[in-house]
Design an enzyme around this catalytic site. Sequence first.
Site, PDB file in Angstrom:
ATOM      1  NE  ARG A 177      -3.746  -1.874   2.423  1.00 61.90           N
ATOM      2  CZ  ARG A 177      -3.989  -2.334   3.627  1.00 61.90           C
ATOM      3  NH1 ARG A 177      -3.768  -1.869   4.835  1.00 61.90           N
ATOM      4  NH2 ARG A 177      -4.776  -3.450   3.787  1.00 61.90           N
ATOM      5  CD  GLU A 310      -0.551 -19.119  13.867  1.00 58.39           C
ATOM      6  OE1 GLU A 310      -1.387 -18.513  14.619  1.00 58.39           O
ATOM      7  OE2 GLU A 310      -0.420 -19.120  12.759  1.00 58.39           O
ATOM      8  CE1 TYR A 358      -8.056 -20.471   6.206  1.00 62.42           C
ATOM      9  CE2 TYR A 358      -8.812 -18.496   4.880  1.00 62.42           C
ATOM     10  CZ  TYR A 358      -8.574 -18.989   6.061  1.00 62.42           C
ATOM     11  OH  TYR A 358      -8.742 -18.087   7.244  1.00 62.42           O
ATOM     12  CG  ASP A 360     -11.137 -15.679   5.601  1.00 62.62           C
ATOM     13  OD1 ASP A 360     -10.490 -15.994   6.527  1.00 62.62           O
ATOM     14  OD2 ASP A 360     -10.771 -14.748   5.082  1.00 62.62           O
TER      15      ASP A 360
HETATM   16  P1  FDA Z   1     -14.478 -26.222  10.730  1.00 59.71           P
HETATM   17  O1  FDA Z   1     -13.233 -27.123  10.580  1.00 59.71           O
HETATM   18  O2  FDA Z   1     -14.575 -25.060  11.578  1.00 59.71           O
HETATM   19  O3  FDA Z   1     -15.353 -27.542  11.248  1.00 59.71           O
HETATM   20  C1  FDA Z   1     -15.639 -28.827  10.600  1.00 59.71           C
HETATM   21  C2  FDA Z   1     -16.002 -29.710  11.938  1.00 59.71           C
HETATM   22  O4  FDA Z   1     -16.172 -30.859  11.400  1.00 59.71           O
HETATM   23  C3  FDA Z   1     -15.054 -29.702  12.815  1.00 59.71           C
HETATM   24  O5  FDA Z   1     -15.582 -29.279  14.391  1.00 59.71           O
HETATM   25  C4  FDA Z   1     -14.701 -31.073  13.139  1.00 59.71           C
HETATM   26  O6  FDA Z   1     -14.273 -31.767  14.222  1.00 59.71           O
HETATM   27  C5  FDA Z   1     -15.841 -31.955  12.551  1.00 59.71           C
HETATM   28  N1  FDA Z   1     -15.552 -33.183  11.899  1.00 59.71           N
HETATM   29  C6  FDA Z   1     -14.403 -33.483  11.058  1.00 59.71           C
HETATM   30  N2  FDA Z   1     -14.340 -34.843  10.801  1.00 59.71           N
HETATM   31  C7  FDA Z   1     -15.596 -35.363  11.504  1.00 59.71           C
HETATM   32  C8  FDA Z   1     -15.841 -36.736  11.567  1.00 59.71           C
HETATM   33  N3  FDA Z   1     -15.403 -37.729  11.456  1.00 59.71           N
HETATM   34  N4  FDA Z   1     -17.136 -36.868  12.635  1.00 59.71           N
HETATM   35  C9  FDA Z   1     -17.775 -35.604  13.159  1.00 59.71           C
HETATM   36  N5  FDA Z   1     -17.414 -34.556  13.216  1.00 59.71           N
HETATM   37  C10 FDA Z   1     -16.168 -34.266  12.238  1.00 59.71           C
HETATM   38  N6  FDA Z   1     -11.355 -17.334   9.201  1.00 59.71           N
HETATM   39  C11 FDA Z   1     -11.710 -15.806   9.208  1.00 59.71           C
HETATM   40  O7  FDA Z   1     -12.870 -15.263   8.659  1.00 59.71           O
HETATM   41  N7  FDA Z   1     -10.955 -15.052   9.849  1.00 59.71           N
HETATM   42  C12 FDA Z   1      -9.671 -15.495  10.612  1.00 59.71           C
HETATM   43  O8  FDA Z   1      -9.088 -14.635  11.198  1.00 59.71           O
HETATM   44  C13 FDA Z   1      -9.392 -16.901  10.402  1.00 59.71           C
HETATM   45  N8  FDA Z   1      -8.404 -17.460  11.263  1.00 59.71           N
HETATM   46  C14 FDA Z   1      -8.123 -18.802  10.927  1.00 59.71           C
HETATM   47  C15 FDA Z   1      -6.923 -19.202  11.447  1.00 59.71           C
HETATM   48  C16 FDA Z   1      -6.545 -20.454  11.435  1.00 59.71           C
HETATM   49  C17 FDA Z   1      -5.357 -20.988  12.065  1.00 59.71           C
HETATM   50  C18 FDA Z   1      -7.412 -21.478  10.495  1.00 59.71           C
HETATM   51  C19 FDA Z   1      -6.947 -22.768  10.338  1.00 59.71           C
HETATM   52  C20 FDA Z   1      -8.679 -21.105   9.924  1.00 59.71           C
HETATM   53  C21 FDA Z   1      -9.139 -19.827  10.134  1.00 59.71           C
HETATM   54  N9  FDA Z   1      -9.866 -19.248   9.758  1.00 59.71           N
HETATM   55  C22 FDA Z   1     -10.516 -17.842   9.663  1.00 59.71           C
HETATM   56  C23 FDA Z   1     -11.133 -19.809   8.864  1.00 59.71           C
HETATM   57  C24 FDA Z   1     -12.211 -20.478   9.737  1.00 59.71           C
HETATM   58  O9  FDA Z   1     -11.775 -21.412  10.793  1.00 59.71           O
HETATM   59  C25 FDA Z   1     -13.123 -21.282   8.800  1.00 59.71           C
HETATM   60  O10 FDA Z   1     -13.813 -20.417   7.944  1.00 59.71           O
HETATM   61  C26 FDA Z   1     -14.165 -22.177   9.393  1.00 59.71           C
HETATM   62  O11 FDA Z   1     -13.434 -23.126  10.316  1.00 59.71           O
HETATM   63  C27 FDA Z   1     -14.813 -22.839   8.363  1.00 59.71           C
HETATM   64  O12 FDA Z   1     -15.954 -23.535   9.109  1.00 59.71           O
HETATM   65  P2  FDA Z   1     -16.149 -25.261   8.454  1.00 59.71           P
HETATM   66  O13 FDA Z   1     -17.472 -25.546   9.292  1.00 59.71           O
HETATM   67  O14 FDA Z   1     -16.055 -25.316   7.039  1.00 59.71           O
HETATM   68  O15 FDA Z   1     -15.030 -25.934   9.080  1.00 59.71           O
END
Ligand code: FDA
Length: 387
Positions: A177, A310, A358, A360
């Site tokens: 920026r 981290e 990925y 958000d």
């Molecule tokens: P999510 O992973 O949250 O949920 C999936 C669920 O399925 C989990 O609870 C898991 O336990 C369950 N599961 C998996 N297998 C299973 C099975 N066999 N039986 C039963 N349950 C099962 N976004 C943002 O907008 N701002 C941010 O600052 C961040 N920061 C961030 C940091 C880090 C380190 C990560 C990894 C991610 C972010 N995110 C983020 C992204 C955010 O975490 C993401 O958008 C959501 O987790 C997505 O939601 P989901 O429901 O798709 O997956």
Amino acid sequence: MTDLLVVGSGFFGLTVADRCARELGLQVQVIDRRPHIGGNAYSAAEPTTGIEVHQYGAHLFHTSNQRVWEYARRFTSFTSYQHRVFTTYRGEVFSMPINLGTINQYNRSAFTPDEARAWVAEQAAKLTGEPSNLEEKAISLIGEPLYEAFIKGYTAKQWQTDPRELSADIISRLPVRYTYDNRYFSDTFEGLPTDGYTAWLERMADHPNITVTLDTDFFDTSQPFNKANVVGQVPVLYTGPVDRYFDFAHGDLSWRTLDFETEVLPTGDFQGAPVMNYADEDVPYTRIHEFRHFHPERDYPDDATVIMREFSRFADHADEPYYPVNTAQDRERLLAYRELAKGERDVVFGGRLGTYQYLDMHMAIGSALSTYDNKLAPFFSSGQALD
Ligand code: FDA
């Protein structure tokens, strides 16, 4: 009777559960293998200080999607928090993403926007020819000095790989920026849930038609809602890893994972900011989060703070999958899994793990709303096929 089984209680699963229960009056069973609701957005108060800690890494909510913003505000209000990030490089603190302040501090200069632009362009032009790896690509975008200071060490730590061995197509742009604006996000709406993420996620599930059962793995045949029992009998929304669903038949999709080290320190302020990146390669962690700074409006103790270091590395089966690596081989395997998914009767794959993407939070919610509109509502209301 269960009308829909939702596997995973993250934002994707809970958004679909909410819509199907509240809009269509369906009985929705949600299962999650973890002992808590909310997927990766889950947060909890650190017991000795009460400071809200995001257990799976810092989560900042931001969106320009009006529908998602309005939908989210049915369950929570938001604070006026605006995210800003700093980085420590060779004992000096710079503001990120790279902006006019960063460039002038780095050069001990007082460049105007045009002068800074010309300086970056001159540095970037020193690399001639097509970039063949991430390092060359980054230099072609922002020049060697800024790359060496702010990208090289951080990227090497994130990927546990020398950037010269990483593919050039991992990055398409590196934002610079030419103003002093150091807001991290440029979305229309931004804030943190006033009562925390878990309160928001619990409100989404708080409906008489929604039952959430925790500590329950979809692949555990000793529990009633397992894959073998349910698929073909009850419609399923699956938000777990797509390769796991098919027993890794086409091989593993590769992910990066993170390790976190949390510490309570006897000071009211450790670093003066919510996130400090560490750009030097000899510092083993990539960043430190200090959670009290996410909620300056809260009455937290002034003699204690919670920090979280981290560390980044490649994941294996036993690790939490966080960021898709997305190699050419991964993309090939994903296509093969998508073909298999088409053959699964009445199973919809969604969310970051189910689609190997990925996302958000606002993207996960937006994508879940579309899945509800385009697949689940037509299926339940007019018997249209679920595919
Ligand atoms: P999510 O992973 O949250 O949920 C999936 C669920 O399925 C989990 O609870 C898991 O336990 C369950 N599961 C998996 N297998 C299973 C099975 N066999 N039986 C039963 N349950 C099962 N976004 C943002 O907008 N701002 C941010 O600052 C961040 N920061 C961030 C940091 C880090 C380190 C990560 C990894 C991610 C972010 N995110 C983020 C992204 C955010 O975490 C993401 O958008 C959501 O987790 C997505 O939601 P989901 O429901 O798709 O997956």
